[in-house]
Structures are given as structure tokens and as C-alpha cells.
Enzyme design. Structure first.
Site, mmCIF file in Angstrom:
data_model
loop_
_atom_site.group_PDB
_atom_site.id
_atom_site.type_symbol
_atom_site.label_atom_id
_atom_site.label_comp_id
_atom_site.label_asym_id
_atom_site.label_seq_id
_atom_site.Cartn_x
_atom_site.Cartn_y
_atom_site.Cartn_z
ATOM 1 C CD GLU A 109 -3.199 0.577 0.433
ATOM 2 O OE1 GLU A 109 -2.731 1.430 -0.344
ATOM 3 O OE2 GLU A 109 -4.406 0.507 0.721
ATOM 4 C CG ASP A 110 -1.022 4.670 -1.587
ATOM 5 O OD1 ASP A 110 -1.711 3.897 -0.897
ATOM 6 O OD2 ASP A 110 -1.537 5.535 -2.316
ATOM 7 C CB ILE A 111 -0.918 6.408 2.380
ATOM 8 C CG1 ILE A 111 -1.102 7.179 3.688
ATOM 9 C CG2 ILE A 111 -2.073 6.669 1.443
ATOM 10 C CD1 ILE A 111 -0.929 8.694 3.512
ATOM 11 C CB VAL A 112 -2.487 2.508 6.392
ATOM 12 C CG1 VAL A 112 -3.634 2.151 7.322
ATOM 13 C CG2 VAL A 112 -2.047 1.280 5.595
ATOM 14 C CG ASP A 113 -6.586 8.450 5.734
ATOM 15 O OD1 ASP A 113 -6.075 9.108 6.636
ATOM 16 O OD2 ASP A 113 -7.612 8.826 5.130
ATOM 17 C CG ASP A 142 -4.321 10.965 -6.358
ATOM 18 O OD1 ASP A 142 -4.282 10.108 -5.463
ATOM 19 O OD2 ASP A 142 -5.389 11.374 -6.855
ATOM 20 N N GLY A 166 -7.485 2.924 7.477
ATOM 21 C CA GLY A 166 -7.240 1.486 7.565
ATOM 22 C C GLY A 166 -8.359 0.651 6.955
ATOM 23 C CE LYS A 212 -2.865 11.061 5.606
ATOM 24 N NZ LYS A 212 -4.053 11.593 4.913
HETATM 25 P P1 IMP Z 1 -7.929 4.168 4.023
HETATM 26 O O1 IMP Z 1 -8.823 3.104 3.497
HETATM 27 O O2 IMP Z 1 -8.702 5.236 4.749
HETATM 28 O O3 IMP Z 1 -6.795 3.639 4.881
HETATM 29 O O4 IMP Z 1 -7.346 4.968 2.824
HETATM 30 C C1 IMP Z 1 -6.590 4.431 1.908
HETATM 31 C C2 IMP Z 1 -6.483 5.212 0.635
HETATM 32 O O5 IMP Z 1 -6.855 6.609 0.684
HETATM 33 C C3 IMP Z 1 -5.018 5.223 0.301
HETATM 34 O O6 IMP Z 1 -4.630 4.020 -0.310
HETATM 35 C C4 IMP Z 1 -4.926 6.414 -0.623
HETATM 36 O O7 IMP Z 1 -5.274 6.027 -1.921
HETATM 37 C C5 IMP Z 1 -5.943 7.375 -0.079
HETATM 38 N N1 IMP Z 1 -5.293 8.384 0.801
HETATM 39 C C6 IMP Z 1 -5.441 8.525 2.128
HETATM 40 N N2 IMP Z 1 -4.720 9.549 2.599
HETATM 41 C C7 IMP Z 1 -4.073 10.081 1.542
HETATM 42 C C8 IMP Z 1 -3.144 11.178 1.382
HETATM 43 O O8 IMP Z 1 -2.749 11.897 2.322
HETATM 44 N N3 IMP Z 1 -2.707 11.401 0.114
HETATM 45 C C9 IMP Z 1 -3.093 10.645 -0.954
HETATM 46 N N4 IMP Z 1 -3.937 9.606 -0.849
HETATM 47 C C10 IMP Z 1 -4.429 9.325 0.385
HETATM 48 MG MG MG Z 2 -3.927 3.317 -1.966
#
Ligand code: IMP
Ligand code: MG
Length: 176
Positions: free
Chosen positions: A98-102, A158, A104, A130
Site C-alpha cells: 500500500e502507499d498509505i494507510v489512512d 495524488d 485502515g 497516519k
Molecule cells: P484508508 O482506506 O482510509 O486507509 O485509505 C486508503 C487510501 O486513501 C489510500 O490508499 C490512498 O489512496 C488514499 N489516501 C489517504 N490519505 C491520503 C493522502 O494523504 N494522500 C493521498 N492519498 C491518500
Molecule cells: Mg492506496
């Protein structure tokens, strides 16, 4: 949003050094397996996966998945699979990239789905996390960096499909 360049959070060299460290760690941990299947979560992972996979010294296979989230007010964060892997992962060692876990949520969804396919092992690797935003208790086995609650771009990430090709990771200073 302004036309300013994003402010630097992690410089290119900092990222490259951390990716090499992760590559060494993954290569060491999987040195005894026949093959590791790296599953990248499109689209944000593509640069990280390209760099990480080239640092590995073990046999590996690359595959991708894509997930989209419905941004509907009634069902916030509902996820939908829009592209599945080609690889049958039953009995295989799998590492999700994954690029980023926000929150989750994405990783949680993928862990459940891929876990149900009976891989030999299933672990997760994300470049960024994060911690302040996490809602789901997801296990992260390999982590590049923890970051504050900022919108970050570059190195594959992005904002409205912009900034993916920046070599560094930056953040947008204006509230967008
Ligand atoms: P999650 O399901 O909330 O953990 O979010 C995951 C997806 O939201 C990531 O794989 C990204 O594609 C996108 N995302 C969350 N935060 C950011 C950020 O700060 N910059 C870019 N993409 C983000
Ligand atoms: Mg992603």
C-alpha cells in the site's frame, strides 16, 4: 488550490534509503520461501512497488488489485473491488503493498478478502501511515514512515490525480 509546489515532507533520498531498508528486511524475512507474491493496491502504490520490488533479492511475482470507495453520505467508506489479481494466491506467500494507510478501511477489506483465499501467509507493507486517523485495527508488518494528519502527494500519491510523479513526498499547505 494554489499552483505552489507541495512542501517537502520526505526528500527523494530519504524515501530511497527507507525503501532499500524495507527491501533488505523483506528479503531477509522471506529468504526461505520459493516465491513471494507482491500485491500492489492501485493506483497509489505503483512507484513504491516499482522501487521496492527492485530492491528485493528473493524470487517474487508482481500482481495488482484496485479498490474504489463509494463516497456516498448514506454509506460512508463502502468499498468495492474494481480489479482483482490474476494470481491464484492459495498456498502462496503474499505481501500487500500500500502507499498509505489512512483510516485502515482499505487494508482491512483486502486482508479479509485475500485471507479468505487461503494464502500460505499474508502480510502488509505500507510506505506511510497516519496513526491519528486509524479507525480499523489493521496489522502492518512493514512500515516506511508514520506521518501526521496531512494530505500528502508525490511518489505515487495524488490529490485529484495530480502530483503522482513528484520524486519526493510533499504536503498541501492549503486546506483543500
Ligand atoms: P484508508 O482506506 O482510509 O486507509 O485509505 C486508503 C487510501 O486513501 C489510500 O490508499 C490512498 O489512496 C488514499 N489516501 C489517504 N490519505 C491520503 C493522502 O494523504 N494522500 C493521498 N492519498 C491518500
Ligand atoms: Mg492506496
Amino acid at each position: 488550490m494554489s499552483h505552489n509546489e507541495p512542501a517537502v515532507l520526505f526528500a527523494e533520498e530519504t524515501i530511497q534509503q527507507r525503501v532499500k531498508e524495507l527491501g533488505r528486511q523483506v528479503s531477509a524475512d522471506y529468504s526461505a520461501v520459493d516465491e513471494l507474491v507482491l500485491i500492489g493496491v492501485l493506483r497509489g502504490c505503483y512507484i513504491f512497488l516499482a522501487d521496492l520490488s527492485r530492491c528485493l533479492t528473493i524470487p517474487r511475482r508482481i500482481d495488482f488489485m484496485a479498490v474504489s470507495s463509494y463516497e456516498q453520505k448514506t454509506t460512508p467508506g463502502t468499498l468495492r473491488l474494481i480489479m482483482d489479481t490474476r494470481t491464484d494466491i492459495a498456498g502462496k506467500h503474499v505481501l500487500i503493498i500500500e502507499d498509505i494507510v489512512d483510516t485502515g478501511r482499505t487494508l482491512h477489506y483486502l486482508l479479509e478478502m485475500l485471507g479468505s483465499r487461503k494464502p500460505a501467509s499474508l502480510r502488509t507493507c505500507t510506505l506511510l501511515r497516519k496513526p491519528d486517523r486509524l479507525e480499523k485495527d489493521v496489522q502492518i508488518d512493514y512500515l516506511g514512515f508514520d506521518i501526521p494528519d496531512l494530505w500528502v502527494v508525490g511518489y505515487g500519491l495524488d490529490y485529484a490525480d495530480r502530483f503522482r510523479a513528484l520524486p519526493y513526498i510533499g504536503f498541501l499547505e492549503e486546506d483543500c
